[in-house]
Write an enzyme that holds these catalytic residues in place. Structure first.
Site, PDB file in Angstrom:
ATOM      1  N   ASP A  84       0.848  -1.094  -0.051  1.00  0.00           N
ATOM      2  CA  ASP A  84       0.002  -0.043  -0.131  1.00  0.00           C
ATOM      3  C   ASP A  84       1.057   1.213  -0.058  1.00  0.00           C
ATOM      4  O   ASP A  84       2.096   1.101   0.338  1.00  0.00           O
ATOM      5  CB  ASP A  84      -1.096  -0.091   1.163  1.00  0.00           C
ATOM      6  N   ASP A 119      -3.875   7.099  -3.754  1.00  0.00           N
ATOM      7  CA  ASP A 119      -5.278   7.460  -3.696  1.00  0.00           C
ATOM      8  C   ASP A 119      -5.650   8.369  -2.487  1.00  0.00           C
ATOM      9  O   ASP A 119      -4.814   8.282  -1.401  1.00  0.00           O
ATOM     10  CB  ASP A 119      -6.154   6.363  -3.902  1.00  0.00           C
ATOM     11  N   ALA A 190     -11.706   2.956   1.253  1.00  0.00           N
ATOM     12  CA  ALA A 190     -12.627   3.933   2.093  1.00  0.00           C
ATOM     13  C   ALA A 190     -13.761   3.150   2.582  1.00  0.00           C
ATOM     14  O   ALA A 190     -14.828   3.899   2.918  1.00  0.00           O
ATOM     15  CB  ALA A 190     -12.909   5.307   1.696  1.00  0.00           C
ATOM     16  N   CYS A 273     -13.285 -22.478  18.779  1.00  0.00           N
ATOM     17  CA  CYS A 273     -13.323 -23.491  17.698  1.00  0.00           C
ATOM     18  C   CYS A 273     -12.395 -24.506  17.891  1.00  0.00           C
ATOM     19  O   CYS A 273     -12.111 -25.125  18.943  1.00  0.00           O
ATOM     20  CB  CYS A 273     -12.744 -22.364  16.510  1.00  0.00           C
ATOM     21  N   CYS A 275      -9.347 -25.124  16.169  1.00  0.00           N
ATOM     22  CA  CYS A 275      -8.016 -24.855  15.761  1.00  0.00           C
ATOM     23  C   CYS A 275      -6.879 -25.375  16.858  1.00  0.00           C
ATOM     24  O   CYS A 275      -7.363 -25.878  17.796  1.00  0.00           O
ATOM     25  CB  CYS A 275      -7.677 -23.402  15.328  1.00  0.00           C
ATOM     26  N   CYS A 278      -7.258 -23.412  19.914  1.00  0.00           N
ATOM     27  CA  CYS A 278      -8.623 -23.601  20.607  1.00  0.00           C
ATOM     28  C   CYS A 278      -8.384 -25.178  21.251  1.00  0.00           C
ATOM     29  O   CYS A 278      -9.120 -25.497  22.304  1.00  0.00           O
ATOM     30  CB  CYS A 278      -9.803 -23.290  19.986  1.00  0.00           C
TER      31      CYS A 278
HETATM   32  N1  GUN Z   1      -6.580   0.767   3.288  1.00  0.00           N
HETATM   33  C1  GUN Z   1      -7.813   1.016   3.537  1.00  0.00           C
HETATM   34  N2  GUN Z   1      -8.493   1.700   3.042  1.00  0.00           N
HETATM   35  C2  GUN Z   1      -7.653   2.183   2.001  1.00  0.00           C
HETATM   36  C3  GUN Z   1      -7.920   2.910   0.871  1.00  0.00           C
HETATM   37  O1  GUN Z   1      -8.979   3.563   0.617  1.00  0.00           O
HETATM   38  N3  GUN Z   1      -6.967   3.094   0.038  1.00  0.00           N
HETATM   39  C4  GUN Z   1      -5.701   2.792   0.476  1.00  0.00           C
HETATM   40  N4  GUN Z   1      -4.754   2.995  -0.667  1.00  0.00           N
HETATM   41  N5  GUN Z   1      -5.517   1.911   1.296  1.00  0.00           N
HETATM   42  C5  GUN Z   1      -6.507   1.585   2.291  1.00  0.00           C
HETATM   43 ZN    ZN Z   2      -9.385 -21.474  17.328  1.00  0.00          ZN
END
Ligand code: GUN
Ligand code: ZN
Length: 658
Positions: A84, A119, A190, A273, A275, A278
C-alpha cells in the site's frame, strides 16, 4: 494474470498470477508490519501478504535494506507481496511526505509484486464537494501511475483504487474511469469506517455500485476488510481479495475473531473453535499467559478462522451454494442482515452473472431468499412463456410436482369468466415458495425442482407469492384455483366452486419437452425442435427422459442433473433456423471461423457479439457475421462476461459443422 475457475453469484474462484507465484482467490492477505512482525503468517496459511511501502520509505534503515535486498527479504516472505502507498496514513494524518510518482517508483524499486497509487480515501458521508475534489485527485493519480508504469517499463502489477465516498454516482464514475486505464487490480477503498460502524447496508451499495462499473476479468480487493463475518457477502458481490490487520489488532486487544462475530477473551468460558490453539488451551490458560505469547496465539486462531472461512467460501462457489452461505452468515448480526436485504435491490445485476444451473440445490433460508436472482429469472421467464386460455393452480406437493400429481385433483374455485373450460387449452401450475408458480411441464428444470423451502410459510413469502399470483392470473380468461391454495393464501378472488372430476392433469411427454425448449431457448423453440417422427427415449433405471429423436436422428439429450436440453448437430440446425438472430447466438470473427468449424472452443477475444440473455451453462449457437451456423456448444460465461473478457475460453464447443 487473473483466471476464473468457478463462479457463483458475482463470486469467483480464480488464480492470480504474480512473479512470486500464483494465488488462489478469494484470498486473504495478512498485513505484515515491516518492523514489528511477530508471527509467521505463511505457516498459518497465507499465500500472499500486504505491507506498507510508505512505512518502509519513512524509515531509513528499512528503506536502505529494502532497496539493497528487496522487499521479500526485508519482511521474510517469498510469496507474492502487495504494497500500500501511504494513503491510509494520509487519511489518518491528513498528509504524507511522498508524492504519487515517488511511491510508485519506490514500490517497483523494492520489487513489490503489486503496488498502489496514492489515492485519497474519502470517508463516508462527507459533503459532496469534498468527495468530488478528492475523487478528482484520486483519478489523476491513478492515471499518472499507469503512465509512469508504461514509461518506465515497470513490471509490477498496479492497483487503482475506487473512491467516491457514499455517493453512488461518484463510485460508478470512478470505477468506470479507472476501467479505461488498463490497471491490473481494482481495490474498493475507504470502506473501513463503514464496516467499523456496522453500516453494512451502505457497504453493499458502495461495493455494488463500484462493481457494476469495473471490468469482470480483473481482481477486486475490499481494502481493509479483515473480519471473516463479512467475507461471504463480499465475495458474493464480486470481491476477490481481502487484507487483514484485524488478526493482529484484535489479538492485541484479547479479541478472537469468528464468523459469528468477535469474542472477548475475558468473557470466554470455552474456546470457540477447534484450531490448534483452541484445542490445546483453555481461556484460563490464555489469560494466565504473558501478553506477547497470548497475543501470538490469539493471532494464530484469528488467521485460522479467516483462512477456514475462505476455504468454505471457495467450496461454496464450486458447488453453487454461496448464497446459502451468505444468508447463514448474515444472521450473525442484524446489520449484516440489512446488508443481504440491500443486496436484493441488485438482483437485476446479479442475475446477469449467476450461472443458469448449479450443482447444489436452492434452499430457501428466509424471506431474503425471495430477492435472489434465481427467483427473478424464473418469474421473468414465466411471463415470456406462451399462455393457454385457462389456468389451473394446484397446491404444492412433493417435488418434482409433476411426478406426484395425476388424475382428479379435488375441489376448485373459479376466477374470471365462467365459460366451458377445455383442458387442451389450460395451463397447469403449482403454487411454490419462492418461485411463485411453476408450470408442471418444466418443473424438473433447475432450480425449480432442485430447491426446498420450509413447509410452514412465513408472512413475507405468503405476501410475495400472493402478489405475484394476483398479477399473473390477469393473463388468463379463467383460472381454477384449488381450494387448498385459496385457504392457504387466504384470498377471496373466486365466485363459484367446481368439482374434481371435471379437472384432471394428464402428463404428456411431448408437451413437456416443447415447454422445456421454449423456457430454455425462447418461445417457438419447442415447435421447431420437435417436429417429425418424435421418439422419446427414457432411462430404464429412473424413467427420466434421456434422448429425443426424429426417427433415427438425435435432436437433443436431456441432462440428468438439471433437465436442460443439450443440443445435437440436428438440434442446433433446427434451433438456428427457427429462432431469429441474435437469439442464443455467439458471433465470432472471421479469423476464428475455421477453428469453430473444426469444433475448437471459442475464446472470448474472438467474439464480436452475443445474445445478452446467455448465461453460464447455456447451450449456444456459434455463428459468423452473416449468421451462418459454424458450431454449437456450452457457454462457460454469461453474456456480460463474454463481452468483457479478453482472455480465456467463452464457449466449450460441442461440434463444428465442417
Ligand atoms: N486501506 C484501507 N482503506 C484504504 C484506501 O481507501 N486506500 C488505500 N490505498 N489503502 C487503504
Ligand atoms: Zn481457534
Amino acid at each position: 494474470m487473473f483466471e476464473i475457475k468457478a463462479k457463483d453469484m458475482r463470486g469467483r474462484v480464480g488464480v492470480l498470477k504474480t512473479k512470486h507465484g500464483n494465488v488462489k482467490t478469494p484470498a486473504l492477505m495478512p498485513v505484515i508490519h515491516p518492523r514489528k512482525q511477530a508471527i509467521d503468517v505463511k505457516k498459518y496459511g497465507a499465500d500472499i501478504v500486504i505491507t506498507n511501502a510508505y512505512l518502509i520509505y519513512k524509515d531509513d534503515d528499512l528503506k536502505q535494506k529494502a532497496i539493497d535486498e528487496g522487499l521479500h527479504k526485508l519482511i521474510n516472505f517469498d510469496g507474492p507481496i502487495m504494497t500500500d502507498s501511504g494513503s491510509f496514513q494520509l487519511s489518518v494524518y491528513g498528509d504524507v511526505d511522498i508524492t504519487n510518482e515517488e511511491v510508485i517508483k519506490f514500490q517497483d524499486l523494492i520489487k513489490s509484486d503489486i503496488g498502489t497509487s496514492l489515492d485519497i480515501p474519502t470517508a463516508p458521508f462527507v459533503d459532496r464537494q469534498k468527495a468530488e475534489e478528492d475523487l478528482k485527485i484520486t483519478l489523476e493519480r491513478a492515471k499518472e501511475a499507469v503512465k509512469i508504469k508504461k514509461e518506465n517499463d515497470i513490471g509490477m502489477l498496479l492497483n487503482s483504487v475506487v473512491q467516491g465516498s457514499t455517493f453512488m454516482d461518484l463510485r460508478q464514475k470512478c470505477a468506470a474511469e479507472l476501467s479505461q486505464l488498463d490497471a491490473d487490480l481494482y481495490p474498493i477503498g475507504a470502506v473501513v469506517p463503514l464496516m467499523e460502524s456496522y453500516h453494512y447496508k451502505e457497504l453493499v451499495d458502495v461495493v455494488m455500485n463500484s462493481m457494476m462499473c469495473l471490468p469482470d476479468n480483473t481482481p477486486r480487493h475490499l481494502m481493509g476488510a479483515g473480519h471473516p463475518m463479512i467475507f461471504a457477502l463480499a465475495v458474493a458481490m464480486g470481491c476477490d481479495l481481502f487484507d487483514s490487520a484485524a488478526y493482529i489488532l484484535y489479538a492485541e486487544d484479547d479479541r478472537l475473531l469468528s464468523t459469528r462475530g468477535t469474542f472477548k477473551l475475558e468473557n470466554l468460558q470455552e474456546m470457540p473453535c477447534s484450531c490448534e490453539v483452541c484445542s490445546k488451551y483453555t481461556p484460563d490458560d490464555l489469560r494466565a499467559m504473558p501478553k506477547e505469547k497470548r497475543r501470538d496465539l490469539i493471532a494464530q486462531h484469528n488467521l485460522h478462522v479467516s483462512f477456514a472461512e475462505l476455504r468454505l467460501i471457495r467450496q461454496a462457489i464450486y458447488e453453487g451454494s454461496l448464497m446459502e452461505l451468505v444468508e447463514e452468515r448474515c444472521r450473525a448480526h442484524p446489520a449484516l442482515l440489512d446488508g443481504v436485504r440491500q443486496l436484493a435491490n441488485y438482483s437485476e445485476d446479479m442475475e446477469k452473472y449467476d450461472p443458469r444451473s448449479k450443482k447444489s440445490a436452492f434452499f430457501y433460508t428466509g424471506p431474503e431468499s425471495l430477492g435472489r436472482s434465481e427467483v427473478l429469472r424464473h418469474q421473468r421467464k414465466l411471463l415470456e412463456m406462451p399462455k393457454k386460455r385457462d389456468l389451473v393452480i394446484l397446491p404444492p406437493s412433493r417435488k418434482p410436482y409433476s411426478k406426484f400429481i395425476s388424475g382428479h385433483l379435488g375441489e376448485f374455485y373459479i376466477y374470471g369468466a365462467e365459460q366451458e373450460f377445455d383442458m387442451e387449452n389450460t395451463d397447469f401450475m403449482v403454487l411454490d415458495v419462492p418461485f411463485g408458480l411453476i408450470p408442471l411441464e418444466i418443473d424438473e428444470l433447475y432450480p425449480l425442482s432442485q430447491s426446498a423451502a420450509p413447509r410452514i410459510r412465513d408472512v413475507d413469502s405468503t405476501e410475495f407469492i400472493t402478489n405475484f399470483m394476483s398479477d399473473f392470473i390477469e393473463n388468463y380468461e379463467q383460472v381454477l384455483i384449488h381450494s387448498k391454495v385459496i385457504k392457504d393464501l387466504d384470498i377471496g378472488l373466486y365466485n363459484k366452486s367446481i368439482e374434481s372430476d371435471e379437472i384432471k392433469y394428464v402428463r404428456d411427454d411431448l408437451k413437456k419437452i416443447k415447454a422445456i425448449a421454449d423456457y430454455q431457448f425462447g418461445v417457438g423453440a419447442g415447435e421447431a425442435l420437435f417436429k417429425g417422427n418424435i421418439k422419446i427415449e427414457k432411462s430404464k433405471k429412473t424413467g427420466k427422459i434421456r434422448h429425443i429423436y426424429d426417427g433415427k436422428v438425435l435432436i437433443v439429450n436431456m441432462r440428468a442433473s438439471d433437465s436442460y436440453l443439450v443440443l445435437s448437430k440436428e438440434g442446433a440446425r433446427r434451433l438456428h433456423k427457427a429462432l431469429p438472430y441474435p437469439k442464443n447466438r455467439v458471433v465470432v470473427n472471421e479469423d476464428s471461423e475455421p477453428f469453430a468449424l473444426e469444433g475448437k472452443s471459442v475464446f472470448s477475444k474472438f467474439v464480436i457479439e452475443c445474445d445478452e440473455n446467455i448465461r453460464t451453462r447455456d447451450e449456444v449457437l456459434i455463428v459468423n457475421e452473416a449468421d451462418e451456423l459454424l458450431a454449437y456448444g456450452k457457454s462457460l460465461l454469461s453474456a456480460v462476461e463474454i463481452n468483457n473478457f479478453q482472455t480465456g475460453q467463452a464457449i466449450k464447443t460441442r461440434k463444428g459443422f465442417k
